[in-house]
Design a protein around this motif. Structure first.
Motif: not given
Length: 124
Positions: A32-37, A50-56, A92-103
């Motif tokens: 799954y893809a990940m992101g920072w907010f 944000a970054i995709s599942w493989a980091g590409r 700010a307060v920085y949060y990491c988060a996970a999506t439900r998709t690979a992109w």
């Protein structure tokens, strides 16, 4: 379900650097893809990177482009945010988060799992 734990926040002077980490457990990290907010006092939570599942594939908010770098190490189940040339407005307060998709996703509603946040304070 995914559990996310951020670390690496702190107090830094303007122009300095910090590296945030986000350790994940639960669902297979590499799928799954990940992101920072981030969320500053009195403001809405906003997308940072944000970054995709493989980091590409990566994507950045205009406000951090050229200063921040998102990366991930799927072998370590960890995502990173290298922050350089920090400005007081990055506080700010920085949060990491996970999506439900690979992109790569940029909307908060695309993310189903969130960490507890880590405080970043940049002094002028």
């Amino acid at each position: 379900q995914v559990q996310l734990v951020e670390s690496g926040g702190g107090l830094v002077q303007a122009g300095g650097s910090l590296r945030l980490s986000c350790a994940a457990s639960g669902r297979t990290f590499s799928t799954y893809a990940m992101g920072w907010f981030r969320q500053a006092p009195g403001k809405e939570r906003e997308f940072v990177a944000a970054i995709s599942w493989a980091g590409r594939s990566t994507y950045y908010a205009d406000s951090v482009k050229g200063r921040f770098t998102i990366s991930r190490d799927n072998a370590k189940n960890t995502m990173y945010l290298q922050m350089n040339s920090l400005k007081p407005e990055d506080t700010a307060v920085y949060y990491c988060a996970a999506t439900r998709t690979a992109w790569v996703q940029t909307r908060k509603s695309d993310y189903g799992n969130w960490g507890q946040g880590t405080q970043v304070t940049v002094s002028s």
